[in-house]
Design an enzyme around this catalytic site. Structure first.
Site, PDB file in Angstrom:
ATOM      1  N   ASN A 241     -13.421 -34.088   3.919  1.00  0.00           N
ATOM      2  CA  ASN A 241     -12.431 -33.757   1.959  1.00  0.00           C
ATOM      3  C   ASN A 241     -11.833 -32.449   2.459  1.00  0.00           C
ATOM      4  OD1 ASN A 241     -14.756 -32.202   3.272  1.00  0.00           O
ATOM      5  ND2 ASN A 241     -15.948 -32.566   0.858  1.00  0.00           N
TER       6      ASN A 241
ATOM      7  N   PRO B 157     -12.330 -32.130  14.332  1.00  0.00           N
ATOM      8  CA  PRO B 157     -12.178 -32.406  12.622  1.00  0.00           C
ATOM      9  C   PRO B 157     -12.306 -34.358  12.514  1.00  0.00           C
ATOM     10  CG  PRO B 157      -9.787 -32.024  13.658  1.00  0.00           C
ATOM     11  CD  PRO B 157     -11.012 -32.318  14.743  1.00  0.00           C
ATOM     12  N   SER B 158     -12.906 -34.095  11.113  1.00  0.00           N
ATOM     13  CA  SER B 158     -13.490 -35.801  10.827  1.00  0.00           C
ATOM     14  C   SER B 158     -11.825 -36.808  11.226  1.00  0.00           C
ATOM     15  CB  SER B 158     -13.468 -36.084   9.655  1.00  0.00           C
ATOM     16  OG  SER B 158     -13.097 -38.084   8.504  1.00  0.00           O
TER      17      SER B 158
ATOM     18  N   GLU C 163     -24.306 -28.581   7.096  1.00  0.00           N
ATOM     19  CA  GLU C 163     -23.914 -27.775   5.710  1.00  0.00           C
ATOM     20  C   GLU C 163     -23.498 -29.921   5.220  1.00  0.00           C
ATOM     21  OE1 GLU C 163     -23.274 -26.078   3.356  1.00  0.00           O
ATOM     22  OE2 GLU C 163     -23.172 -24.372   4.585  1.00  0.00           O
TER      23      GLU C 163
ATOM     24  N   CYS D 142     -19.307 -32.076  -1.651  1.00  0.00           N
ATOM     25  CA  CYS D 142     -20.396 -31.921  -1.362  1.00  0.00           C
ATOM     26  C   CYS D 142     -21.670 -31.637  -2.822  1.00  0.00           C
ATOM     27  CB  CYS D 142     -21.193 -31.652   0.139  1.00  0.00           C
ATOM     28  SG  CYS D 142     -20.289 -29.636  -0.216  1.00  0.00           S
TER      29      CYS D 142
ATOM     30  N   GLU E 152     -23.029 -20.582   4.721  1.00  0.00           N
ATOM     31  CA  GLU E 152     -21.310 -19.997   5.437  1.00  0.00           C
ATOM     32  C   GLU E 152     -20.913 -19.384   4.405  1.00  0.00           C
ATOM     33  OE1 GLU E 152     -19.330 -24.514   5.612  1.00  0.00           O
ATOM     34  OE2 GLU E 152     -19.424 -23.353   7.791  1.00  0.00           O
TER      35      GLU E 152
HETATM   36  P1  NDP Z   1     -20.403 -37.973   8.342  1.00  0.00           P
HETATM   37  O1  NDP Z   1     -21.335 -37.313   8.907  1.00  0.00           O
HETATM   38  O2  NDP Z   1     -20.316 -39.271   8.709  1.00  0.00           O
HETATM   39  O3  NDP Z   1     -19.244 -36.953   9.658  1.00  0.00           O
HETATM   40  C1  NDP Z   1     -19.043 -35.756   9.922  1.00  0.00           C
HETATM   41  C2  NDP Z   1     -18.882 -35.522  10.630  1.00  0.00           C
HETATM   42  O4  NDP Z   1     -19.409 -35.794  11.796  1.00  0.00           O
HETATM   43  C3  NDP Z   1     -17.390 -35.906  11.421  1.00  0.00           C
HETATM   44  O5  NDP Z   1     -16.739 -35.759  12.127  1.00  0.00           O
HETATM   45  C4  NDP Z   1     -18.140 -37.194  11.856  1.00  0.00           C
HETATM   46  O6  NDP Z   1     -17.320 -37.902  13.312  1.00  0.00           O
HETATM   47  C5  NDP Z   1     -18.899 -36.543  13.347  1.00  0.00           C
HETATM   48  N1  NDP Z   1     -19.708 -37.129  13.885  1.00  0.00           N
HETATM   49  C6  NDP Z   1     -19.842 -38.571  13.427  1.00  0.00           C
HETATM   50  N2  NDP Z   1     -21.673 -38.920  13.751  1.00  0.00           N
HETATM   51  C7  NDP Z   1     -22.091 -38.299  15.065  1.00  0.00           C
HETATM   52  C8  NDP Z   1     -22.687 -38.006  15.914  1.00  0.00           C
HETATM   53  N3  NDP Z   1     -23.487 -38.422  16.715  1.00  0.00           N
HETATM   54  N4  NDP Z   1     -22.036 -36.485  16.811  1.00  0.00           N
HETATM   55  C9  NDP Z   1     -22.101 -35.954  16.306  1.00  0.00           C
HETATM   56  N5  NDP Z   1     -20.434 -36.103  15.621  1.00  0.00           N
HETATM   57  C10 NDP Z   1     -20.762 -36.972  14.538  1.00  0.00           C
HETATM   58  O7  NDP Z   1     -19.530 -37.168   6.815  1.00  0.00           O
HETATM   59  P2  NDP Z   1     -18.233 -37.551   6.437  1.00  0.00           P
HETATM   60  O8  NDP Z   1     -16.788 -36.934   7.115  1.00  0.00           O
HETATM   61  O9  NDP Z   1     -17.843 -38.951   6.180  1.00  0.00           O
HETATM   62  O10 NDP Z   1     -18.125 -36.396   5.282  1.00  0.00           O
HETATM   63  C11 NDP Z   1     -18.908 -37.196   4.370  1.00  0.00           C
HETATM   64  C12 NDP Z   1     -20.157 -36.176   4.046  1.00  0.00           C
HETATM   65  O11 NDP Z   1     -19.953 -34.980   4.120  1.00  0.00           O
HETATM   66  C13 NDP Z   1     -20.378 -36.239   3.067  1.00  0.00           C
HETATM   67  O12 NDP Z   1     -22.774 -36.264   3.093  1.00  0.00           O
HETATM   68  C14 NDP Z   1     -20.500 -34.476   2.209  1.00  0.00           C
HETATM   69  O13 NDP Z   1     -21.966 -34.591   1.315  1.00  0.00           O
HETATM   70  C15 NDP Z   1     -20.964 -34.506   3.019  1.00  0.00           C
HETATM   71  N6  NDP Z   1     -20.007 -32.334   3.259  1.00  0.00           N
HETATM   72  C16 NDP Z   1     -20.972 -32.038   3.297  1.00  0.00           C
HETATM   73  C17 NDP Z   1     -20.423 -30.053   2.749  1.00  0.00           C
HETATM   74  C18 NDP Z   1     -21.326 -29.228   3.083  1.00  0.00           C
HETATM   75  O14 NDP Z   1     -20.319 -27.962   2.533  1.00  0.00           O
HETATM   76  N7  NDP Z   1     -22.874 -29.020   2.416  1.00  0.00           N
HETATM   77  C19 NDP Z   1     -18.736 -30.346   2.312  1.00  0.00           C
HETATM   78  C20 NDP Z   1     -18.248 -31.407   2.325  1.00  0.00           C
HETATM   79  C21 NDP Z   1     -19.044 -32.667   3.061  1.00  0.00           C
HETATM   80  P3  NDP Z   1     -16.466 -39.478  12.757  1.00  0.00           P
HETATM   81  O15 NDP Z   1     -15.897 -38.926  11.594  1.00  0.00           O
HETATM   82  O16 NDP Z   1     -15.548 -39.927  13.426  1.00  0.00           O
HETATM   83  O17 NDP Z   1     -17.874 -40.824  12.655  1.00  0.00           O
END
Ligand code: NDP
Length: 487
Positions: free
Chosen positions: A155, A179-180, A252, A286, A461
């Site tokens: 995001n 990054p994602s 986070e 989030c 953070e």
């Molecule tokens: P995800 O949890 O699906 O993914 C987050 C990141 O982790 C991605 O880069 C993902 O890669 C990676 N990842 C996934 N599985 C693993 C693993 N087993 N080991 C290491 N890395 C892994 O989140 P989203 O990208 O869908 O983002 C949305 C979520 O993020 C929401 O729940 C939101 O609330 C939260 N969020 C929290 C924030 C905060 O500061 N508290 C701010 C912004 C968002 P890949 O995408 O390639 O699977």
């Protein structure tokens, strides 16, 4: 300087762009049209190894530099990001679909704030002198952790890359950022800018990939710290993997935050707060206050004003158009997830008062959606949706609303709108959340700690708090006299 959406290569390692087409392809899709705007490749084991070695090899010399020298580079990068704000904002818009009206004031600018703030803090990272009696004394040294891995959600790709990179580098660490795969473009620019501004090679690396790449990084022995922004289920996996190696973590994670509107609130401001806390970035934030508790006596007034403002002021469309203030979901998949929640809301008996449908045509748009008469047990009141769906829940008294607000496994944020300042502080003191707001919502200045309690996360953070999560303290006892040993 103009950015092409197709980067020079997929990864940025040891100060340069690098490609390995053997990695699985990652197509970058512009959410406003569905068009493929770039093709990258996931990191192969060889790429991951290269990044880890580069970071490990560069880190010690970086940590040995003075904080003033490190900080100067970060502050230069902050200035450069601001100079490039227009292009970086366009890129952020193409990567995420968020309107330029937002990205031009929130993303690169907030990344630059982090670089400036932590750059300014770097020279002040000192330890303590501790007198211990009998002329003895001790001192503490704040040391870098080593190699840090940052893993981002989709995001806020520029902001997350900076919020993790800036404190890590200020403290003398090296960073490898993944990054994602949905939004892989912006972090590469952050790396490029840092190096253009004098960051030695190997200290800020970007590797692309899916969860398996993140897992490979988190489980590697060369890594000392992991900072994840993502969902709670991913957080649990990453935290567990990091624990195997006893690594430091910052998590986070997601939320289902309460926003409480009392009967004495300024309703226009409360509506504004609820809009910011539910529809900014099309609800993909989030910390959003997605459970809007409104005192029953002002609920009708609140809903009337909310619906009127949505009807008159939402401008949906081309995110690059200055007038657009509401963009698409980041992906078709995210749109499907959000629509499934809207359908659950309808099926479970919530009253739809605005939106509720996808927008036909190109791109992944959903109307800003409001449900009233939501009850605490409904799925839309319990689970994080991560889209533009507001749940409005009536309440009658303060103790009741506090209990209901806290009845969630999440604890990221919470907000209160009231003109009674005593009540504002009394209620905030009882809410189980890391980042709270009084008569406002979703402000995130770099000077304030940001992060969650309960399942929403570990660590903070931003602010001076972040320093504690990117450094560790060494304590040194100094005896000035003779050593008294028993034999
Ligand atoms: P995800 O949890 O699906 O993914 C987050 C990141 O982790 C991605 O880069 C993902 O890669 C990676 N990842 C996934 N599985 C693993 C693993 N087993 N080991 C290491 N890395 C892994 O989140 P989203 O990208 O869908 O983002 C949305 C979520 O993020 C929401 O729940 C939101 O609330 C939260 N969020 C929290 C924030 C905060 O500061 N508290 C701010 C912004 C968002 P890949 O995408 O390639 O699977």
């Amino acid at each position: 300087m103009t950015f092409n959406t197709q980067p020079k290569a997929s990864h940025f390692i040891n100060g340069e762009y690098i490609e390995d087409t053997a990695g699985a392809p990652i197509d970058v899709i512009y959410p406003a049209t569905g068009a493929v705007i770039a093709r990258l490749h996931s990191a192969t084991p060889a790429i991951i190894d290269k990044a880890l070695n580069a970071a490990r090899d560069a880190q010690k010399a970086w940590a040995a530099m003075s904080g003033t020298e490190r900080g100067r580079i970060l502050r230069r990068a902050a200035d450069r990001m601001r100079e490039l704000n227009h292009d970086l904002s366009v890129l952020e818009t193409m990567d995420t679909g968020k309107p330029y009206q937002e990205t031009s004031v929130v993303d690169a600018t907030s990344g630059a704030d982090a670089l400036e703030y932590f750059g300014a803090l770097a020279p002040s990272l000192t330890g303590e002198h501790i007198p211990l009696g009998d002329g003895n004394w001790g001192y503490t040294v704040r040391e870098a952790l080593g190699v840090c891995v940052g893993i981002g959600a989709w995001n806020y790709p520029t902001q997350i890359a900076c919020w993790k990179g800036a404190p890590a580098l200020a403290c003398g660490n090296a960073m490898i950022f993944k990054p994602s795969e949905t939004t892989p473009l912006c972090a590469l620019k952050v790396a490029e800018i840092l190096h253009d501004c004098g960051l030695p090679a190997g200290l800020y690396n970007v590797v692309q990939g899916y969860g398996d790449v993140g897992h490979a990084l988190v489980s590697d022995d060369r890594v000392n710290k992991v900072s994840l922004t993502g969902s709670v289920p991913t957080g649990k996996k990453v935290y567990a993997t990091a624990a195997e190696g006893m690594k430091h973590v910052t998590m986070e994670l997601g939320g289902k935050s309460p926003l409480i509107i009392f009967d004495d609130a300024d309703i226009e401001n409360a509506v504004g707060g609820a809009i910011l806390g539910n529809f900014y970035s099309s609800g993909q934030v989030c910390s959003n206050g997605t459970r809007v508790f409104v005192h029953e006596s002002v609920q009708d007034k609140f809903l009337d004003r909310l619906c009127a403002r949505l009807q008159s002021s939402v401008v949906m469309g081309d995110p690059l158009n200055d007038a657009t203030n509401f963009g698409p979901m980041v992906s078709d998949r995210q749109r499907q997830i959000v629509m499934s929640y809207i359908n659950k809301g309808l099926a479970e008996g919530a009253r739809l008062v605005a939106g509720g449908s996808i927008v036909e045509g190109d791109g992944f748009y959903i109307q800003p959606t409001v449900f009233a008469d939501v009850t605490d047990d409904m799925t839309i009141a319990r689970e994080e949706i991560f889209g533009p769906v507001m749940a409005v829940l009536p309440f009658t008294d303060e103790a009741e609303v506090i209990a209901r607000a806290n009845a969630t496994e999440f604890g990221l944020s919470a907000g209160v709108f009231t003109r009674d300042i005593s009540r504002a502080h009394r209620v905030i003191a009882q809410l189980e959340a890391g980042s709270c707001f009084i008569n406002s919502y979703n402000d995130a200045p770099v000077e304030l700690p940001f992060g969650g309690s309960k399942q929403s996360g570990v660590g903070r953070e931003n602010s001076k708090e972040a320093i504690k999560h990117y450094s560790q303290v060494k304590s040194v006892f100094v005896r000035m006299g003779d050593v008294e040993a028993p034999f």
